[in-house]
Design an enzyme around this catalytic site. Structure first.
Site, mmCIF file in Angstrom:
data_model
loop_
_atom_site.group_PDB
_atom_site.id
_atom_site.type_symbol
_atom_site.label_atom_id
_atom_site.label_comp_id
_atom_site.label_asym_id
_atom_site.label_seq_id
_atom_site.Cartn_x
_atom_site.Cartn_y
_atom_site.Cartn_z
ATOM 1 C CE1 TYR A 1 -57.659 -0.652 3.916
ATOM 2 C CE2 TYR A 1 -57.374 -0.852 6.288
ATOM 3 C CZ TYR A 1 -58.030 -0.309 5.201
ATOM 4 O OH TYR A 1 -59.072 0.577 5.394
ATOM 5 C CB THR A 2 -50.762 -0.478 8.226
ATOM 6 O OG1 THR A 2 -50.649 0.721 7.465
ATOM 7 C CG2 THR A 2 -49.801 -1.527 7.699
ATOM 8 C CE1 TYR B 1 -52.533 -4.374 9.981
ATOM 9 C CE2 TYR B 1 -52.284 -4.763 12.341
ATOM 10 C CZ TYR B 1 -51.720 -4.555 11.096
ATOM 11 O OH TYR B 1 -50.356 -4.531 10.974
ATOM 12 C CE LYS C 1 -49.986 -8.011 8.560
ATOM 13 N NZ LYS C 1 -49.177 -7.662 7.360
HETATM 14 N N1 LIG Z 1 -47.027 0.112 11.571
HETATM 15 C C1 LIG Z 1 -47.092 -0.685 12.645
HETATM 16 O O1 LIG Z 1 -47.183 -0.206 13.795
HETATM 17 C C2 LIG Z 1 -47.022 -2.173 12.494
HETATM 18 C C3 LIG Z 1 -47.145 -2.965 13.631
HETATM 19 C C4 LIG Z 1 -47.069 -4.348 13.497
HETATM 20 C C5 LIG Z 1 -46.891 -4.920 12.242
HETATM 21 N N2 LIG Z 1 -46.801 -4.122 11.151
HETATM 22 C C6 LIG Z 1 -46.634 -4.764 9.835
HETATM 23 O O2 LIG Z 1 -45.374 -4.387 9.322
HETATM 24 C C7 LIG Z 1 -45.435 -4.294 7.894
HETATM 25 C C8 LIG Z 1 -44.887 -2.968 7.431
HETATM 26 O O3 LIG Z 1 -45.658 -1.958 8.063
HETATM 27 P P1 LIG Z 1 -45.364 -0.410 7.855
HETATM 28 O O4 LIG Z 1 -45.421 0.210 9.193
HETATM 29 O O5 LIG Z 1 -44.169 -0.223 6.995
HETATM 30 O O6 LIG Z 1 -46.705 -0.033 7.086
HETATM 31 P P2 LIG Z 1 -46.995 1.194 6.117
HETATM 32 O O7 LIG Z 1 -46.051 2.304 6.396
HETATM 33 O O8 LIG Z 1 -48.462 1.427 6.201
HETATM 34 O O9 LIG Z 1 -46.625 0.568 4.693
HETATM 35 C C9 LIG Z 1 -47.434 -0.326 4.022
HETATM 36 C C10 LIG Z 1 -47.388 0.021 2.565
HETATM 37 O O10 LIG Z 1 -48.206 -0.894 1.843
HETATM 38 C C11 LIG Z 1 -48.888 -0.150 0.860
HETATM 39 N N3 LIG Z 1 -50.071 -0.857 0.357
HETATM 40 C C12 LIG Z 1 -51.352 -0.838 0.815
HETATM 41 N N4 LIG Z 1 -52.141 -1.587 0.038
HETATM 42 C C13 LIG Z 1 -51.347 -2.101 -0.943
HETATM 43 C C14 LIG Z 1 -51.584 -2.942 -2.063
HETATM 44 N N5 LIG Z 1 -52.798 -3.406 -2.345
HETATM 45 N N6 LIG Z 1 -50.538 -3.267 -2.848
HETATM 46 C C15 LIG Z 1 -49.299 -2.803 -2.602
HETATM 47 N N7 LIG Z 1 -49.019 -1.987 -1.558
HETATM 48 C C16 LIG Z 1 -50.039 -1.647 -0.752
HETATM 49 C C17 LIG Z 1 -49.250 1.134 1.555
HETATM 50 O O11 LIG Z 1 -49.615 2.137 0.644
HETATM 51 P P3 LIG Z 1 -50.656 3.297 1.106
HETATM 52 O O12 LIG Z 1 -50.097 3.846 2.372
HETATM 53 O O13 LIG Z 1 -50.644 4.222 -0.046
HETATM 54 O O14 LIG Z 1 -51.968 2.599 1.327
HETATM 55 C C18 LIG Z 1 -47.939 1.433 2.286
HETATM 56 O O15 LIG Z 1 -47.037 2.120 1.450
HETATM 57 C C19 LIG Z 1 -46.895 -4.565 7.525
HETATM 58 O O16 LIG Z 1 -47.043 -5.907 7.184
HETATM 59 C C20 LIG Z 1 -47.653 -4.315 8.814
HETATM 60 O O17 LIG Z 1 -48.841 -5.076 8.885
HETATM 61 C C21 LIG Z 1 -46.846 -2.764 11.239
#
Ligand SMILES: NC(=O)c1ccc[n+]([C@@H]2O[C@H](COP(=O)([O-])OP(=O)(O)OC[C@H]3O[C@@H](n4cnc5c(N)ncnc54)[C@H](OP(=O)(O)O)[C@@H]3O)[C@@H](O)[C@H]2O)c1
Length: 286
Positions: A61-62, A125, A129
């Site tokens: 959940y981002t 968040y 996490k």
């Molecule tokens: N984006 C950032 O800037 C950032 C920074 C630091 C760390 N991170 C971490 O890096 C990782 C990857 O991030 P990302 O940027 O690739 O995030 P993202 O693009 O938001 O991808 C996360 C995916 O998880 C899906 N999801 C949400 N709830 C779910 C559930 N219950 N079951 C299965 N899938 C679910 C989302 O679907 P929906 O979109 O349809 O909800 C989305 O496709 C995450 O662990 C995040 O916390 C990200």
């Protein structure tokens, strides 16, 4: 043939991993519609059926601001999801790479953050996490890998770069915060590092690692570089975070020290400006 389960495969990182995987791996890439990671039964069933060697949990959940009011769902996905995976991986002898965030650290840190620094997240968040990370560390002391990253962007999905490209094309000027310092992460570069771990060319110890691109910038610097590389003449004015209030508070300093992962894998990480250039090329060429 090694079997890999990728969750959140339609998200930024999940998508890059899916795109860049070697052909010698058997992949199962699942998005929210095929596997809800907050459903314990679904998690166990998929692992028992597919029997992967590795799970790479990119699902999360981002929506950082939305999480402030959507606490229950954020907790289910960011804490319970990794907990269920850690439980199932522990009982089925599967290795887990779980992706986490710089937002788990203390908001008051002011020098490059190392993996042993104290955690003390300031928003929901980050709290959810961190709770997920703790389950992975507790249940998978020998086979759980947590990669904490920051400011992730890619050609696919929603992120700061895509937002700036949209507004930069429309607006003659923009105000962007300059008092939050960190380092952007090109999802493709993080995916490459993850594949090195999974392909096991170099075996590394379980535990917490950091990854982002090298260098440091503020959101203001990042926006200016995006506009410069894209050839936009949008004027950018620096503002303080207080002038751009958001529901979730964000750390003013979140620069991750990557020495541990670089030394373990024997890799160099490229500067964020170089990685940004490649991402913009990818976006511009469709
Ligand atoms: N984006 C950032 O800037 C950032 C920074 C630091 C760390 N991170 C971490 O890096 C990782 C990857 O991030 P990302 O940027 O690739 O995030 P993202 O693009 O938001 O991808 C996360 C995916 O998880 C899906 N999801 C949400 N709830 C779910 C559930 N219950 N079951 C299965 N899938 C679910 C989302 O679907 P929906 O979109 O349809 O909800 C989305 O496709 C995450 O662990 C995040 O916390 C990200």
């Amino acid at each position: 043939m090694k079997k890999i389960l990728i969750t959140g495969s339609l998200g930024q990182l999940g998508y890059e991993l899916t795109k860049t995987a070697n052909e010698n791996l058997e992949l199962l890439c699942l998005d929210k519609h095929n596997l809800d990671i907050s459903n314990r039964k679904e998690v166990f069933e998929i692992l028992k059926t597919f029997k992967p060697d590795w799970v790479i949990n990119c699902a999360a959940y981002t929506a950082v601001d939305k999480a402030e009011t959507d606490v229950k769902v954020a907790k289910m996905v960011n804490e319970k999801g990794p907990k269920y995976f850690a439980e199932a991986c522990s009982s089925l002898n599967i290795k887990l790479i779980h992706i986490s965030t710089d937002y788990v650290y203390h908001a008051g840190l002011n020098s490059p953050i190392v993996e042993t620094d104290k955690t003390n997240p300031s928003n929901i968040y980050g709290k959810t996490k961190l709770a997920g990370d703790k389950w992975v560390l507790k249940l998978l002391p020998q086979s759980g890998y947590i990669i904490r990253t920051s400011w992730v962007y890619s050609a696919h999905g929603h992120n700061f770069v895509k937002t700036m490209l949209k507004y930069g094309a429309e607006k003659p000027e923009m105000k962007i915060v300059f008092d939050q310092i960190g380092s952007p992460t090109y999802a493709k570069d993080l995916a490459d590092a993850i594949w090195l771990i999974v392909e096991n060319k170099i075996e590394i110890q379980s535990g917490i690692y950091h990854f982002s691109n090298e260098g440091v910038c503020s959101w203001f610097d990042f926006a200016k570089k995006i506009f410069q590389l894209q050839g936009f003449d949008t004027k950018v004015y620096p503002i303080r975070s207080i002038e751009y209030p958001t529901p979730a508070s964000r750390p003013s300093y979140s620069l991750l020290d990557k020495s541990k992962l670089k030394n373990a894998l024997g890799i160099k990480i490229r500067h964020w400006e170089e990685a940004l250039g490649e991402c913009l090329k990818e976006i511009n060429t469709g």
